[in-house]
Design a protein around this motif. Sequence first.
Motif, PDB file in Angstrom:
ATOM      1  N   ILE A1267       0.849  -1.188   0.000  1.00 23.42           N
ATOM      2  CA  ILE A1267       0.000   0.000   0.000  1.00 23.42           C
ATOM      3  C   ILE A1267       0.881   1.233   0.000  1.00 23.42           C
ATOM      4  N   GLN A1268       0.628   2.131  -0.960  1.00 22.42           N
ATOM      5  CA  GLN A1268       1.482   3.319  -1.032  1.00 22.42           C
ATOM      6  C   GLN A1268       0.642   4.578  -0.944  1.00 22.42           C
ATOM      7  N   ASP A1269       0.983   5.402   0.026  1.00 24.68           N
ATOM      8  CA  ASP A1269       0.405   6.740   0.160  1.00 24.68           C
ATOM      9  C   ASP A1269      -1.091   6.778  -0.177  1.00 24.68           C
ATOM     10  N   LEU A1270      -1.853   6.000   0.596  1.00 23.08           N
ATOM     11  CA  LEU A1270      -3.263   5.838   0.261  1.00 23.08           C
ATOM     12  C   LEU A1270      -4.148   6.752   1.110  1.00 23.08           C
ATOM     13  N   SER A1271      -5.027   7.485   0.449  1.00 17.29           N
ATOM     14  CA  SER A1271      -6.050   8.247   1.182  1.00 17.29           C
ATOM     15  C   SER A1271      -7.402   7.860   0.601  1.00 17.29           C
ATOM     16  N   VAL A1272      -8.369   7.595   1.489  1.00 15.18           N
ATOM     17  CA  VAL A1272      -9.688   7.159   1.001  1.00 15.18           C
ATOM     18  C   VAL A1272     -10.788   7.949   1.694  1.00 15.18           C
ATOM     19  N   ARG A1273     -11.860   8.228   0.962  1.00 14.97           N
ATOM     20  CA  ARG A1273     -13.049   8.776   1.640  1.00 14.97           C
ATOM     21  C   ARG A1273     -14.295   8.102   1.098  1.00 14.97           C
ATOM     22  N   TYR A1274     -15.378   8.165   1.895  1.00 11.94           N
ATOM     23  CA  TYR A1274     -16.594   7.457   1.511  1.00 11.94           C
ATOM     24  C   TYR A1274     -17.375   8.188   0.434  1.00 11.94           C
ATOM     25  N   ASP A1275     -17.228   9.510   0.409  1.00  9.71           N
ATOM     26  CA  ASP A1275     -18.124  10.276  -0.431  1.00  9.71           C
ATOM     27  C   ASP A1275     -17.428  11.587  -0.741  1.00  9.71           C
ATOM     28  N   PRO A1276     -17.583  12.108  -1.952  1.00 12.14           N
ATOM     29  CA  PRO A1276     -16.891  13.366  -2.280  1.00 12.14           C
ATOM     30  C   PRO A1276     -17.142  14.486  -1.274  1.00 12.14           C
ATOM     31  N   VAL A1277     -18.305  14.464  -0.581  1.00 10.19           N
ATOM     32  CA  VAL A1277     -18.573  15.578   0.337  1.00 10.19           C
ATOM     33  C   VAL A1277     -17.939  15.364   1.711  1.00 10.19           C
ATOM     34  N   LEU A1278     -17.321  14.180   1.956  1.00  7.15           N
ATOM     35  CA  LEU A1278     -16.819  13.884   3.300  1.00  7.15           C
ATOM     36  C   LEU A1278     -15.301  14.000   3.383  1.00  7.15           C
ATOM     37  N   LYS A1279     -14.801  14.049   4.638  1.00  6.04           N
ATOM     38  CA  LYS A1279     -13.357  14.088   4.849  1.00  6.04           C
ATOM     39  C   LYS A1279     -12.784  12.686   4.639  1.00  6.04           C
ATOM     40  N   PRO A1280     -11.465  12.595   4.332  1.00  7.11           N
ATOM     41  CA  PRO A1280     -10.861  11.265   4.146  1.00  7.11           C
ATOM     42  C   PRO A1280     -10.885  10.472   5.449  1.00  7.11           C
ATOM     43  N   VAL A1281     -11.045   9.114   5.326  1.00  9.10           N
ATOM     44  CA  VAL A1281     -10.991   8.267   6.523  1.00  9.10           C
ATOM     45  C   VAL A1281      -9.597   7.671   6.695  1.00  9.10           C
ATOM     46  N   LEU A1282      -8.886   7.490   5.591  1.00  9.70           N
ATOM     47  CA  LEU A1282      -7.489   7.043   5.686  1.00  9.70           C
ATOM     48  C   LEU A1282      -6.641   8.152   5.088  1.00  9.70           C
ATOM     49  N   LYS A1283      -5.540   8.482   5.803  1.00 10.41           N
ATOM     50  CA  LYS A1283      -4.712   9.578   5.301  1.00 10.41           C
ATOM     51  C   LYS A1283      -3.298   9.073   5.048  1.00 10.41           C
ATOM     52  N   HIS A1284      -2.876   9.122   3.806  1.00 15.38           N
ATOM     53  CA  HIS A1284      -1.488   8.819   3.432  1.00 15.38           C
ATOM     54  C   HIS A1284      -0.953   7.573   4.121  1.00 15.38           C
ATOM     55  N   VAL A1285      -1.615   6.440   3.908  1.00 14.74           N
ATOM     56  CA  VAL A1285      -1.188   5.204   4.551  1.00 14.74           C
ATOM     57  C   VAL A1285      -0.180   4.484   3.652  1.00 14.74           C
ATOM     58  N   ASN A1286       0.957   4.020   4.265  1.00 14.20           N
ATOM     59  CA  ASN A1286       1.903   3.172   3.533  1.00 14.20           C
ATOM     60  C   ASN A1286       2.108   1.912   4.333  1.00 14.20           C
ATOM     61  N   MET A1287       2.044   0.734   3.679  1.00 17.24           N
ATOM     62  CA  MET A1287       2.423  -0.485   4.384  1.00 17.24           C
ATOM     63  C   MET A1287       2.697  -1.590   3.382  1.00 17.24           C
ATOM     64  N   PHE A1288       3.394  -2.621   3.871  1.00 15.68           N
ATOM     65  CA  PHE A1288       3.724  -3.747   2.995  1.00 15.68           C
ATOM     66  C   PHE A1288       3.431  -5.017   3.773  1.00 15.68           C
ATOM     67  N   ILE A1289       2.609  -5.907   3.207  1.00 17.85           N
ATOM     68  CA  ILE A1289       2.292  -7.148   3.901  1.00 17.85           C
ATOM     69  C   ILE A1289       2.869  -8.301   3.090  1.00 17.85           C
ATOM     70  N   GLU A1290       3.746  -9.049   3.722  1.00 18.73           N
ATOM     71  CA  GLU A1290       4.374 -10.147   2.982  1.00 18.73           C
ATOM     72  C   GLU A1290       3.375 -11.298   2.827  1.00 18.73           C
ATOM     73  N   PRO A1291       3.634 -12.140   1.814  1.00 15.95           N
ATOM     74  CA  PRO A1291       2.725 -13.279   1.590  1.00 15.95           C
ATOM     75  C   PRO A1291       2.618 -14.139   2.833  1.00 15.95           C
ATOM     76  N   GLY A1292       1.396 -14.613   3.119  1.00 19.29           N
ATOM     77  CA  GLY A1292       1.178 -15.565   4.202  1.00 19.29           C
ATOM     78  C   GLY A1292       1.207 -14.964   5.583  1.00 19.29           C
ATOM     79  N   GLN A1293       1.143 -13.635   5.683  1.00 21.93           N
ATOM     80  CA  GLN A1293       1.169 -13.044   7.027  1.00 21.93           C
ATOM     81  C   GLN A1293      -0.226 -12.964   7.626  1.00 21.93           C
TER      82      GLN A1293
END
Length: 1482
Positions: A1267-1293
């Motif tokens: 996951i690279q620099d991810l920001s998500v929101r539910y609706d164009p009128v709302l604030k983001p729920v995730l802000k600039h998230v970065n993470m890496f999950i290895e296989p089988g974790q």
Amino acid sequence: MALSFCGNDRSINDRSINSYSVEEGVLNNGCFVDALNLVPHVFLLFITFPILFIGWGSQSSKVQIHHNTWLHFPGHNMRWILTFSLLFVHVCEFAEGIVSNKEMLTNHLHLFMPAFMGFVAATTSVVYYHNIETSNFPKLLLVLFIYWVLAFITKSIKLWKFAEHQVGPQHLRFCITALLVVLYGLLMAVEVNVIRVRKYVFFAKPQKVKPPEDLQDLGVRFLQPFVNLLSKSTYWWMNPLIIGAHKRPIELKKIGKLPIAMRALTNYLRLKDAYEDQRVTAPFRYLADLLGFARPLCISGIVKYMNTTDSSPAAGATHLGVYFMSSTELLENTSVLAVLLFLALVLQRTFLQASYYVAIETGINLRGALLAMIYNKMLRLSTSNMSMGEMTLGQINNLVAIETNQLMWFLFLCPNLWAMPVQIVMGVILLYYLLNVSALVGAAVIVLLAPVQYLIATKLADTQKSSLEHSTDRLKKTTEILKGIKLLKLYAWENIFCDSVEETRGKELTSLKTFALYTSMSIFMNAAIPIAAVLATFVMHHFLKREGPRSALVSVQKLGEFLQSDEIGDDSWRNGDMSVFMEAGKKTPGGTKAINRRQPMRSQMDNYEQPPRRQMRPSETEDVPVKVSNGSFTWGSNLSTLSDINIRVPTGQLTMIVGQVGCGKSSLLLAMLGEMQSIDGRVHWSNCSLIHTGNRYSVAYATQKSWLLNATVEENITFGGPFNKQRYKTVIDACSLQPDIDLLPFGDQTEIGERGINLSGGQRQRICVARALYQNTNIVFLDDPFSALDIHLSDHLMQEGILKFLQDDKRTVVLVTHKLQYLIHADWIIAMKDGSVLREGTLKDIQTHDIELYDHWKTLMNRQDHGLEKDVQQDSQTTLERKTLRRAFYSREAKNQMDDEDEEEEEEEEDDDNMSTTTNRRSKIPWRVCWCYMSSGGFFMVFLMVSSKLLKHSVIVAIDYWLAIWTSVKTTGTVDSRTDDSHYLPVFIILCAAGITLCLITSLTVEFLGLSAATNLHHNLLNKIIHAPIRFFDITPLGQILNRFSADTNIIDQHIPPTLESLTRSTLLCLSAIGVISSITPFFLFTLVPLAVAFYFIQKYFRVASKDLQDLDDSTQLPLLCHFSETAEGLTTIRAFRHEARFKQRMLELTDTNNTAYLFLSAANRWLEVRTDYLGAVIVLSAAGTSIWASGYGFYSGGLVGLGLTYALTVTNYLNWVVRNLADLEVQMAAVKKVNSFLGTESENYEGTMDASQVPENWPQDGEIKIQDLSVRYDPVLKPVLKHVNMFIEPGQKVTPRGSPQIVIDGIDICKLPLQTLRSRLSIILQDPVLFSGSIRFNLDPERTCTDDRLWEALEIAQLKNMVKALPGGLDAVVTEGGENFSVGQRQLFCLARAFVRKSSILIMDEATASIDMATENILQKVVMTAFADRTVVTIAHRVHTILTADTVIVMKRGNILEYDKPETLLEQEDGVFASFVRADM
């Protein structure tokens, strides 16, 4: 002296007679007797005018009387009827006087002057009486009494003098005078009766009379039973309401309450005594039908006498110096006949409307009673019926919404059953009299074709039934899809389910097609039979060659009319088909009983009532409020669910019931509440422990599946109890509801509607617990109140709510729970296993006696102690729930604002109270929507419909016109008649054949136009909704979406086509009639102008009012249906609390409100019909008048005049249908508009940039997530729920984050993938368990791709294998609606199994173990670790101990990642967030 009162005819036989001479005695001068007759009339006018004037003048100063009619004096209706007869006779007397006067040499005023004055006096008397009655001042009636006596005496003198001078019944004036004597005598008797009853004069103690109870209650606005007869028959009292609707819409306040006699309760008690009334409609109907036959006779008379110019004075004679007309002469006068025709029409219509009204009122009363009956039965239904899927909510709703209305319609149509035979017999007699034998041929055609019509009707009924079944089925599927939409989308199954709905819809459409076919056949028969009969009759007549078919025309019309007589049935039912007869007929026996359907072995349960909670013998009651001895209980399939139960619940202490998922904990509570059937043993309830709260003994009970009312938060908690601020606040704090309440837009006054849809599971559960705590009962049952709560809330609730609040009150608490760490607080423990009690006692007892069990618990509790069940982080589930709540409300408000703006653009500014704009807006017809409907039906069909309709009506006019010419030729009787008319017959036959074919074509086109429109609209709607983004379902209430699929689709399927058909038919009939009349008598067009203006205003006012009233009817029916389904869902709670009476009361109120709206709606329809019928009568009168006037100048022949008049008569029948159908169509088009508004929904973007074929078959193989620099929101009128998230999950974790990762999986950016492909390759387990009705196999694998072994393997992993094996059918065992036949824990396990079936290398578990006990959860955790060793598992969790075994832990707060590492590493960082949470509880 041209205008002398007695005339001055000097020269009769040259002997000068003075009209004023009194040589032979005063009374033998006819003129003097007539003058004497004037005296009473003048007396009345002199006395009453000042009284009326003063009264009216002062009335304005008085406070306006709320209701115009305070009460009726005795003989009220009789007096009105007599007065109207009196007026009619005076008119006849006046007419006779005028005609006789023409025969004299000079004018004799005394022949008609007294009649005129009598007319004025009679009118005054009734106005005067009405005013006395409304002001309740009977003493003034003395004036009327004196008037009747005087009038009676003077008329009797006149009659006696006539008899002396050999004037007898053969003279018209004698008959009229005799009638007047009788009428005055009767009126005198009525007056004497009032004196006898009310004793207002000649008696010492006058009787005080109060107005009826209903009128003293200012809330009652339905005045039909209380107004005077004239207002009753013309619905005059409705005027203010209907005209006022223009200025502002009609609201519930305006229509007030129902009169007592019509309320549901009154009628329920009457129905219970099996008392039925259909008495009064019969006489009205017969009168109306008999009067109907006066019309053709009048017309034939007019046609006949118009051609004979009257030359010789008839058998009149001269007595008393004046001319006397013979009785028959009057009926040969065409003008008199025209007036008679008018009166017959007006009366017939008035009687007909009265009969309709009586039938409707009876129907409404019956419906109220039936609803009360069904509700009472429902409150006593055993819970097992509901859960075993025998009575579904759908069935109950059908009974309420559809079946009761069917029965009500059956009553409306009943009068037709006995009116038909009368009409038919009379019709045949009349025709025989006009056409001899050939008439019988026509009648035979009808009789032969009747069975065909009957057959069609029965077929209609059957197809309607089958389409109803399919639509119920379709609705059930749609509801399930909408409830589980999130799951379907995340599993990429929406198309599978969409297809299954489409399949059911296909079946429904097939039955609708057959329905349409039969309907069009029935419409075709109705239109074609008259033509066929006419054809047969005239061909026969032609060959029998009687004298020319002079009066034939009239008979044609009569034939047509009595053939279509069954259409009264047709039209008076909204949906225009006879099937309702059959439907209702079949349903009458089954309608009310449907609820009692049971399998035979359960018939003894038919009268299932709640077993009273038996009291124990006082000696034992010291400390045991509830005790079960040797209990075996069942849910009704005679397999005992609970067996060998011996338990006691100690008073004032906390008892806990623990055990594995599905071992019968909840059932035990329900068994104690008497909800299960007891096979053996008994439940004792002691007396002293229960507060006797007026309504038997109540128990505060919170179910596991939370149940909320459609009401405010406060009403849900107080639940009908008195409001105590202090207590309320304590309860809210104990359940930590305050922060949630603060979020709601109106605090605790916010409506939480639709089964609490706008709240999350935890919030709903806490409200239910708060309700149980708030109630002031001695015993509290809590069924797993912690299942949807996270640990903070559970602890808080346990400490503050249960241990502090309840224990301080010394209330007896029974708590079912999975949280073993609370066992230390229990005073008494009941451990259950597989439907029986394993152990009971205190924790100490169990520790000493059953060490194994205690150790088992201890290991489980230790596990909890490791992570101390603390939340991973303060930002707990609750906070998330509160966020979702805030988000939902915020976005819903935004959405509503947008909707409002749209609406405002469409409608002009509402605030403008400028009358004209509001009026215009509300009386506009929604053309745009109509166009939309038509275009979805297809342009070719529209074109076909319009053209065939126009052709059909032209042909029908042509047939009648041809007949008229034929008759005219015959009547004028050219010598050479044989040769002359040979070509008439073939043309006539050809026209009839064309007419019949066109009838068939038109009836088919309309029905199939409607069908294709319905098909397209539903298809588009379903696809739009199913492919809408999940956000759409968060902000749109489920009920609103369901309504589009149920009510609105039903209207589009079944109601719009017949309305459209009826509208086009009646409009074209009226237009063709007006066209024919105008072409025959162009003068008629002059009278048409004022009539058209009147008609325009009537329809304009009516349409607006009718729309408002229909909206009120719908909007009041909704709460009623909701209340029924709410009750059905919360039966156990309502019965435990003992609140049945309150809910019944509410149901009665809702029923009455709905019936009031319905009553006003039908009264408004009668208002319209009376007015359009009178307009129609005026049209007939003016058509007759203009024809007579024109024929006086020798314009044209009788045959055509007859044609014109028969056409004028059809106008009366169809005018009101034009308006009614317009209004109906307007309301029904609203359904199209609503469906359309949903068609504008945005769809999800299913297309990726990659093609599905480019994605590798086995992707994702490794399960690596980046996951690279991810920001998500539910609706164009709302604030983001995730802000600039970065993470890496290895296989089988195994990972535990908070939030939703989204992103690069196995090297493919998921944004590029088609949505279906992406979702179909991942597995997810949601927080709320969702099961669909069907088999277990279908629930695990709807795509039908897996082998049985794979399914059994998944079930084994989910710990369900043994349970499913034990079920009948194994994998094909039934799952009922929503999975109700499994416990909540079991449902959650099925969802896990479902995820395991799909062998995806990435599994996402969102809070998936909330409703599962510790033991099962531990097994699961082990399984996930082993079975998924090679897959990536992402868990969102609230139970910390489950996380400690994960490979990586991600701690999130407000959309940002705080910590991200192995759990061991995180625990080592002493100042870390994760470590501090775990430590906080060590």
